[in-house]
Design a protein around this motif. Sequence first.
Motif, PDB file in Angstrom:
ATOM      1  N   UNK A   1       0.865  -1.177   0.000  1.00 15.76           N
ATOM      2  CA  UNK A   1       0.000   0.000   0.000  1.00 15.76           C
ATOM      3  C   UNK A   1       0.902   1.228   0.000  1.00 15.76           C
ATOM      4  N   UNK A   2       0.882   1.948  -1.114  1.00 10.14           N
ATOM      5  CA  UNK A   2       1.820   3.049  -1.299  1.00 10.14           C
ATOM      6  C   UNK A   2       1.260   4.377  -0.792  1.00 10.14           C
ATOM      7  N   UNK A   3       2.137   5.368  -0.767  1.00 10.59           N
ATOM      8  CA  UNK A   3       1.814   6.706  -0.293  1.00 10.59           C
ATOM      9  C   UNK A   3       0.639   7.311  -1.060  1.00 10.59           C
ATOM     10  N   UNK A   4      -0.194   8.035  -0.315  1.00  9.21           N
ATOM     11  CA  UNK A   4      -1.320   8.742  -0.917  1.00  9.21           C
ATOM     12  C   UNK A   4      -1.351  10.180  -0.404  1.00  9.21           C
ATOM     13  N   UNK A   5      -1.568  11.113  -1.307  1.00  9.46           N
ATOM     14  CA  UNK A   5      -1.678  12.511  -0.897  1.00  9.46           C
ATOM     15  C   UNK A   5      -3.083  12.860  -0.417  1.00  9.46           C
ATOM     16  N   UNK A   6      -4.080  12.107  -0.904  1.00  6.40           N
ATOM     17  CA  UNK A   6      -5.458  12.505  -0.603  1.00  6.40           C
ATOM     18  C   UNK A   6      -6.331  11.308  -0.211  1.00  6.40           C
ATOM     19  N   UNK A   7      -6.660  10.476  -1.181  1.00  2.00           N
ATOM     20  CA  UNK A   7      -7.696   9.472  -0.993  1.00  2.00           C
ATOM     21  C   UNK A   7      -7.187   8.210  -0.307  1.00  2.00           C
ATOM     22  N   UNK A   8      -8.128   7.500   0.321  1.00  3.52           N
ATOM     23  CA  UNK A   8      -7.823   6.209   0.923  1.00  3.52           C
ATOM     24  C   UNK A   8      -7.750   5.122  -0.147  1.00  3.52           C
ATOM     25  N   UNK A   9      -6.914   4.135   0.103  1.00  2.00           N
ATOM     26  CA  UNK A   9      -7.003   2.853  -0.595  1.00  2.00           C
ATOM     27  C   UNK A   9      -8.094   2.058   0.108  1.00  2.00           C
ATOM     28  N   UNK A  10      -9.044   1.525  -0.646  1.00  2.00           N
ATOM     29  CA  UNK A  10     -10.187   0.846  -0.038  1.00  2.00           C
ATOM     30  C   UNK A  10     -10.207  -0.634  -0.417  1.00  2.00           C
ATOM     31  N   UNK A  11     -10.304  -1.481   0.595  1.00  2.00           N
ATOM     32  CA  UNK A  11     -10.389  -2.927   0.395  1.00  2.00           C
ATOM     33  C   UNK A  11     -11.612  -3.434   1.155  1.00  2.00           C
ATOM     34  N   UNK A  12     -12.502  -4.111   0.440  1.00  2.00           N
ATOM     35  CA  UNK A  12     -13.708  -4.666   1.056  1.00  2.00           C
ATOM     36  C   UNK A  12     -13.763  -6.156   0.753  1.00  2.00           C
ATOM     37  N   UNK A  13     -13.915  -6.962   1.805  1.00  2.00           N
ATOM     38  CA  UNK A  13     -13.968  -8.411   1.663  1.00  2.00           C
ATOM     39  C   UNK A  13     -15.281  -8.912   2.245  1.00  2.00           C
ATOM     40  N   UNK A  14     -16.012  -9.684   1.446  1.00  2.00           N
ATOM     41  CA  UNK A  14     -17.277 -10.266   1.891  1.00  2.00           C
ATOM     42  C   UNK A  14     -17.184 -11.785   1.748  1.00  2.00           C
TER      43      UNK A  14
END
Length: 278
Positions: A94-107
């Motif tokens: 998971x790399x650097x982000x200036x603004x938005x989240x990285x989103x992971x959803x598991x069902x």
Amino acid sequence: MLMTRPPSSPRLPRMIRAEGGVRLAIGADPRRGGAPMRIAESGGYRVRFPRGRICEGVFINTGGGMTGGDRLGIDVTLADGAEAALTTQAAEKIYRSDHDDTEVTVSLDLAPGAGLAWLPQEQILFDEARLRRRFEVAMAADARLILLESTIFGRTAMGESVNAGRFRDSWRIRRAGRLIFAEEVRLEDTIAQTLARGAVAGGAHAFATCLIVAPDAEARLEEARALLVDAPSTCGISALDGFLVARFLSHDAQALRGTLIRFVEAMRGHAMPRSWMI
């Protein structure tokens, strides 16, 4: 001379961020315990099933990592009596982000008599990464689940550290329609300072949780504790209401990985997926 901070990077358009996932249905198979019945893949995400004695699926991110604004959704359904193990080809970065989240959803949805071992390799967060992850599990009363997740804040062997960023993790496990396990983890802004606190991690940068839900889970508490007596990582195990939860904390990511392998193999009665050994 007056020094000023450079302006932050502009927000990237939604259209150039990675978005996709895998939808997977696994049915019972008398030879391997389970077999993929339906697979839907989108974006750069894939799942492959190597040949072997048991049903073992490997998720692949063809992009090689994730960053702010990327979204991954995984939806897995196991039919009556189906059994499978699911893992990843490698550790997810998971790399650097200036603004938005990285989103992971598991069902995850487990029908009666089904058994799933969810065993991805580590999530590695780089400095100023922003990860928001959510697990939603619905399982029958007699279904069995081993859910392992490990997180590393910076590869210290390579001189990396995570001083700031965001990590939000949400778990909801329902058995026979009843919520039996709920957890929220929130680390943000000055992550290094937070992890340095004695009541949080005492300076450790790698941690893991292994949740085992099964009809006999509580009865295996002493067995599980005995497995970790000489572990090089800080460990703790509790059992309640038909599940067992083990926590791991380490200053050494490789030592943690070894501890997890030994613990899960003993509790599961099978070797870890082959991708863990490469």
